[in-house]
Structure formats: C-alpha cells, structure tokens
Motif scaffolding. Structure first.
Motif, PDB file in Angstrom:
ATOM      1  N   VAL A 119       0.838  -1.199   0.000  1.00  0.00           N
ATOM      2  CA  VAL A 119       0.000   0.000   0.000  1.00  0.00           C
ATOM      3  C   VAL A 119       0.866   1.240   0.000  1.00  0.00           C
ATOM      4  N   THR A 120       2.055   1.151   0.577  1.00  0.00           N
ATOM      5  CA  THR A 120       2.910   2.327   0.672  1.00  0.00           C
ATOM      6  C   THR A 120       3.908   2.380  -0.483  1.00  0.00           C
ATOM      7  N   LEU A 121       3.939   1.312  -1.267  1.00  0.00           N
ATOM      8  CA  LEU A 121       5.005   1.145  -2.252  1.00  0.00           C
ATOM      9  C   LEU A 121       5.016   2.237  -3.323  1.00  0.00           C
ATOM     10  N   ILE A 122       3.857   2.516  -3.915  1.00  0.00           N
ATOM     11  CA  ILE A 122       3.826   3.451  -5.039  1.00  0.00           C
ATOM     12  C   ILE A 122       4.153   4.879  -4.596  1.00  0.00           C
ATOM     13  N   LEU A 145       7.365   7.164  -5.752  1.00  0.00           N
ATOM     14  CA  LEU A 145       7.279   8.516  -6.314  1.00  0.00           C
ATOM     15  C   LEU A 145       8.117   9.490  -5.504  1.00  0.00           C
ATOM     16  N   LEU A 146       8.078   9.320  -4.176  1.00  0.00           N
ATOM     17  CA  LEU A 146       8.867  10.187  -3.299  1.00  0.00           C
ATOM     18  C   LEU A 146      10.358  10.049  -3.605  1.00  0.00           C
ATOM     19  N   GLY A 159      15.424  11.989  -6.454  1.00  0.00           N
ATOM     20  CA  GLY A 159      16.535  11.579  -7.308  1.00  0.00           C
ATOM     21  C   GLY A 159      17.282  10.381  -6.758  1.00  0.00           C
ATOM     22  N   TRP A 160      16.589   9.518  -6.038  1.00  0.00           N
ATOM     23  CA  TRP A 160      17.255   8.378  -5.396  1.00  0.00           C
ATOM     24  C   TRP A 160      17.107   7.070  -6.185  1.00  0.00           C
ATOM     25  N   LEU A 161      16.444   7.123  -7.345  1.00  0.00           N
ATOM     26  CA  LEU A 161      16.288   5.871  -8.085  1.00  0.00           C
ATOM     27  C   LEU A 161      17.658   5.354  -8.509  1.00  0.00           C
ATOM     28  N   PHE A 194       6.913   7.494   5.712  1.00  0.00           N
ATOM     29  CA  PHE A 194       6.994   6.253   4.928  1.00  0.00           C
ATOM     30  C   PHE A 194       5.779   5.337   5.079  1.00  0.00           C
ATOM     31  N   THR A 195       4.889   5.644   6.022  1.00  0.00           N
ATOM     32  CA  THR A 195       3.712   4.789   6.176  1.00  0.00           C
ATOM     33  C   THR A 195       2.405   5.571   6.047  1.00  0.00           C
ATOM     34  N   ALA A 196       2.152   6.457   7.018  1.00  0.00           N
ATOM     35  CA  ALA A 196       0.861   7.149   7.031  1.00  0.00           C
ATOM     36  C   ALA A 196       0.687   8.013   5.784  1.00  0.00           C
TER      37      ALA A 196
END
Lengths: 298, 309
Positions: free
Chosen positions: A136-139, A143-144, A149-151, B40-42
């Motif tokens: 759920v937090t992955l996408i 994007l963040l 620029g961390w990719l 990183f979560t909420a």
C-alpha cells in the motif's frame, strides 16, 4: 534392585526389545523418512551443481554424480556477476541492519522504560502498522524517492529503516527490554547515569541476544528481498543478487530451452544459499530463540 | 527494602527535573519512528488512496477520474483471476502449513533422541533464500527432465506438467510452500514444550487417555501459537510475489497470476500507477477483512490464559 534382577527373565528382556523395535518403527521411522524427504531437495541442489552438463539430464536421476565437476563454480563466477551483486546485497543488508539496530532499540527503550504522555497510544499505532501490507505504501514511496533523485541508488532500500526500523523489531526489542529488572536502572541512576546512559550502558549491553536476533532476521530478510530491489535498482553495477540472477536466468515458460544449463543455475543458487546457511549454523541458538520469542510471546 | 522511587519522591524539584528529562529523552528516542511513520507509512497510505482515484502514467501528471479505477477493476478479468489464484493458494497452503508444521512438532515432542538434529533438519529449508527455492523447485518439478517426474517414471507413472499446467501450477506452489514448514514447526515445538507437565499429570489422574489429554490439554494450551501462525500465514500468502515472479511469471495463461504480481505489473510494467494504487488499497482492505474475520472466528477456538505468566 534385587526385585528387578529377579524379574529380568529372558521373556521380559525379549518384550523390552520388542518394545524398542516398535518404538523405532512408530516414532523414529516416520521422522527419519520425513527428514530425508525434506533434505532431498537440498541434496539435489548440491548434486546438480556438481554435475557435468551432459549428466544433468540423465535418467534415472542420480543423487551422487558419477563424475564431479568442481569447475562449475569457477565457471559461474565468470559467467554471473556474483561478486558485484553480492557486494550490493551486503551493502543493503548492513545499511538496513545498522539503522534498524539503532533506531528500533531507541524506540523500544522509550516504550519499555520511559514514561511520557501518549506512550500507550503511540505503541498501539506501532502495533497497528504490523497489519499494513508493504504494497500500500510502495507506489507513493517510489514517487517520493524518484522526486528525491534516489532511483538506482541503495538509499530507498536503506533510509526508511533508519526511522524506527519497522514495528516488528520495536515490538520484539521492547518485549526483551521489559524482562531486564528495573533495579539495574535505579542503581545506574544513583551512580549518576542519565536516561541516555542507562540505554547505552545497561539496556543495550544486556540485550545482546535480542539485538543478535534482530541482526540475524535482518540479514535473512534483506538477503531474500526481491520486490524493492527490483523496483529501485536498474543498472548491473547496482543490482542485488536476486535481481541480477533473475536478469541472468529467466526461465522461459513451458520450455526446456534455457539460456544457462541447470548445473550452472544450481551452482549460483547454492552460492546464494551459503551466507544464510552460514549465519544459521553459527547463530543457530539465537536464531531459533528469536523465532520463538517473536512467535510464541507475540 | 528501600525503594529508589520513594527516596526520589521526597525531592519534588529534583524529581520534576528528572521527569522533564525523561519525557525529553523519550520523545527524542521515539522521534525517528514518528518521522518514519509519517513519511513512509501514514503519508504514503493517504497518497495511494488519493492516487487510486486518478489516472497516473508517471510521465504525465495525474488526472482525477473518480471511481473509474474501481469500476474498471470489477470488469477486469485479470483482477478476478489474480484474486482467484491468490485465494486458492491461500486456502490450500495456509491450513496445510499449519497442520503439517504442528504434526511435525508433535512428532518431535515425543522425548526423542537427537532432538536438535531433527529440528535443524526440518528447519533448514525454511532459511533457504526464496530465489534458490524457486529455481530449485522449478528444476525439480520440470515436467520433462525434473527429478520428480524422473522418479515417477521409474515406477511407471507419467507425472503431471506441474508448473507448466494450468491445473497443477497452484498445487505445485502449495507443495513448494510446504518445504518451508519448519519455521512454524519450531514455534509449535516451543509452545508444546511450554505446556506445564502438571496439567498432564492432573489429566492422567482423572483417567484421561492420550487422545483426551491431547484434545483437552495440548491443543487448548498451544492454540494461541496456532492462531498466530495461521494469521501470519494468511497475511503472508496474500502477498506472495517473489516465487511466482521467478518460477512462472504468472503463467501458464495467467493460471498463477498472484495478486501482488498483477499489482507489480500494473505499476512497473504498464505504468498504471493509479490503477495499481487502487489494487493496493483493495489488497489492504482484503487483508484487514481477513484478519478481522480470523479474529472473530477464533474467539471461542483460542484459549488464552488469564493469569500472568
């Protein structure tokens, strides 16, 4: 004593032997058979990795190669970028481990030992996050990190674990910290130790088993991680073992036409197994203890 | 015994400075986690919720489309397929893993010689990296040249196509998952060894036979661990990704299109980030729902000791 001597007739001895035989048949035989079944895949892995290519497809299957070809291992080292990808994997593993050991133990110390407003509410939130699937937090995370620029760097894989290290480990360490008698804290305080000092000089040194468990779990999980490295690391110089291996050897579905022979694939697979097995055999006690602490008392 | 706390109570000013310090240190120590939770979560959960109402192809800005992603999902055959595959796998692998793990633990709990050797033997496969497990099992279950069909051929059986067959691919994944049953077994074994012997003695004195001792003592006393493992297995099996990605990449004909594999494809192969976010949210709800249902159903089945341990 004398009664037993009198009793031990030949008949009785025979019945004892019978009982031992029955016990071996009923108790040990099934266990040994299952143990063999569980070990066979590993034996097959090692044995395939040592066969010459021509003997891999032999029928009937042979568990002990007729001819051992050690050269498969030097071969895969030149064919597969093992050193680079193992180094990348280790960089991620230890990056995560350091952050997790530090920040999870800090949070766990506060939850286990210090009194502050909102402590219980925050701890409920910690436990609540255990239920949230990573996906759920992955996408948004992706994007963040793209915007930062961390990719194609290790940062997306490591930095999040420097912020608490994950609810599971906060919980695990807190459970352990709570078993340390508070008398130690009191004694240290009388000697002029502050709250940070108690954490550094009392809690951490006394929690080496739990910290060891944390380190070992981190090693196993990060060594195993596939999805995040797959998403974040693109170039061969950055790939971890899982991604590099997948790239090197895709199994084209439903065909035997593969780009590398099975003996080589099994050799790489065995090399990938070695570090976790090594850690396991050296720290077996902590390992099983850790599984038990996290599972039984959780 | 002179308590330190009591001596501190006599000096309010010192004590309150101490309290201030305590609170300050506590917040400083929890701060990294709080930041991590928010960033990183909420935050991401909220953002993915918002993204699930948009079309977002990464290169062009996101556009709001209301419930489009969710209605598209209802019509998406692959979505239903992935849900079916994952559910089938879950219902097969989780109960079997729990049952087999528990059975193994019972077998090892019979006061046998060489316990740690057997335990290590059964536990070891569960630490073999998923990457190695995947390729090893792809090789062992290769329909034409694999070990299993080779052995079956020797006894005159023509084995199935395993990972290459639409009917067999999920059962084969379930078999593969059973190789890792040792992780759960270690937990059950620890729980079994933690059952107080006094309870067994009391049951024996009451004339309970072996089966009744198991049913009325062993099973209730270890039920929390069974429940814990069941729940963890449930949550984990909805998130299967790596093995499917390595072994079949969803094939044949989407017969092993696991949910997270489909989510990954939408996000990073088709770049449909909005749709992938909606899929992620649905997964989140499914896992929450499954957890709640499991808790509800287990209410009467799981025995918790009320006295402190």
């Amino acid at each position: 004593m004398s009664a037993r001597l009198v009793d031990s007739s030949a008949w009785r001895q025979r019945s004892l032997i019978m009982r031992a035989v029955v016990r071996i048949l009923v108790v040990y035989l099934p266990i040994a058979a299952l143990a063999l079944l569980f070990t066979l895949p590993l034996i097959w892995l090692v044995s395939s990795s040592l066969k010459p290519e021509t003997q891999v497809f032999e029928f009937p299957p042979r568990f002990i190669p007729r001819q051992i070809r050690w050269d498969n291992y030097p071969d895969v080292f030149t064919l597969f970028p093992f050193v680079t990808s193992a180094r990348n994997t280790l960089a991620v593993v230890f990056g995560v481990m350091a952050g997790r050991l530090l920040t999870a133990s800090m949070a766990a110390y506060a939850f286990a030992r210090l009194r502050f407003p909102g402590r219980n509410a925050l701890f409920v939130v910690v436990l609540g996050t255990l239920m949230i699937p990573y996906h759920v937090t992955l996408i948004p995370q992706y994007l963040l990190f793209r915007d930062l620029g961390w990719l194609n760097t290790f940062k997306p894989l490591i930095v999040p674990y420097w912020f608490g290290g994950g609810a599971f480990f906060i919980f695990l360490l807190r459970q352990f910290f709570q078993t340390i008698p508070t008398e130690y804290d009191d004694a240290a305080r009388i000697d002029g130790c502050g709250f940070v000092g108690i954490y550094r000089r009392i809690i951490l040194p006394m929690s080496l088993p739990a910290l060891g468990t944390t380190a070992i779990f981190t090693f196993m999980w990060e060594w195993n991680d596939v999805l995040a490295p797959l998403i974040y690391l693109n170039t061969p110089d950055k790939r971890t073992l899982a991604v590099a291996f997948q790239e090197w050897q895709r199994i084209p579905h439903g065909s035997d036409a593969i780009s590398h022979p099975w003996n080589q694939i099994m050799a790489v697979a065995f090399l990938v197994c070695l570090p976790p097995l090594f850690v396991f055999f050296f720290a077996q006690r902590y390992f099983i203890q850790g599984v038990v602490i996290s599972g039984v008392k959780g | 015994m002179m308590r330190v706390g009591a001596s501190l109570a006599g000096r309010p000013w010192w004590r309150s400075r101490l309290r201030r310090q305590e609170v300050l240190v506590a917040y400083l120590f929890v701060l990294p986690w709080i930041i991590g939770f928010l960033v990183f979560t909420a935050g991401p959960i909220l953002v993915s919720f918002i993204l699930s109402f948009t079309h977002y192809k990464i290169i062009t800005p996101a556009t709001a489309v209301g419930l489009d992603n969710y209605t598209a999902m209802i019509r998406d055959r692959n979505f239903w397929q992935s849900l079916r595959v994952t559910t089938y796998y879950t219902f097969g692998s989780v109960p079997l893993n729990v049952a087999l793990g528990y059975l193994l633990a019972l077998m090892l709990n019979q006061k046998i010689k060489g316990l740690s050797f057997w335990r290590t033997t059964f536990f070891m496969p569960s630490i073999v990296p998923i990457l190695a497990v995947s390729y090893l099992f792809a090789w062992i279950f290769n329909p034409n040249i694999g070990l299993v069909n080779g052995l079956l051929r020797q006894v005159g059986i023509h084995g199935p196509q395993w990972f290459s067959s639409r009917e067999w691919v999920i059962p084969t994944f379930i078999i593969m998952s059973l190789w890792g049953v040792g992780g759960g077994m270690v937990l059950y074994l620890a729980a079994l060894q933690g059952v107080p012997t006094a309870l067994y003695d009391a049951a024996k004195a009451d004339g309970a036979n072996a089966w009744r001792r198991f049913y009325h003592v062993t099973l209730p006393m270890t039920s929390p661990v069974i429940f814990f493992n069941f729940l963890m297995g449930l949550i984990g099996s909805f998130q299967v990704f790596a093995s499917a990605f390595f072994v079949t990449s969803g094939g044949p004909a989407n017969a092993s299109l696991f949910y997270v594999l489909y989510l990954f494809r939408n996000g990073w192969e088709y770049f449909r980030m909005g749709y992938a976010s909606a899929l992620a949210w649905v997964l989140f709800l499914i896992i929450m729902g499954a957890t709640l249902v499991t808790f509800k159903l287990s209410g009467r089945l799981v025995y918790y000791e009320t006295s402190e341990n």
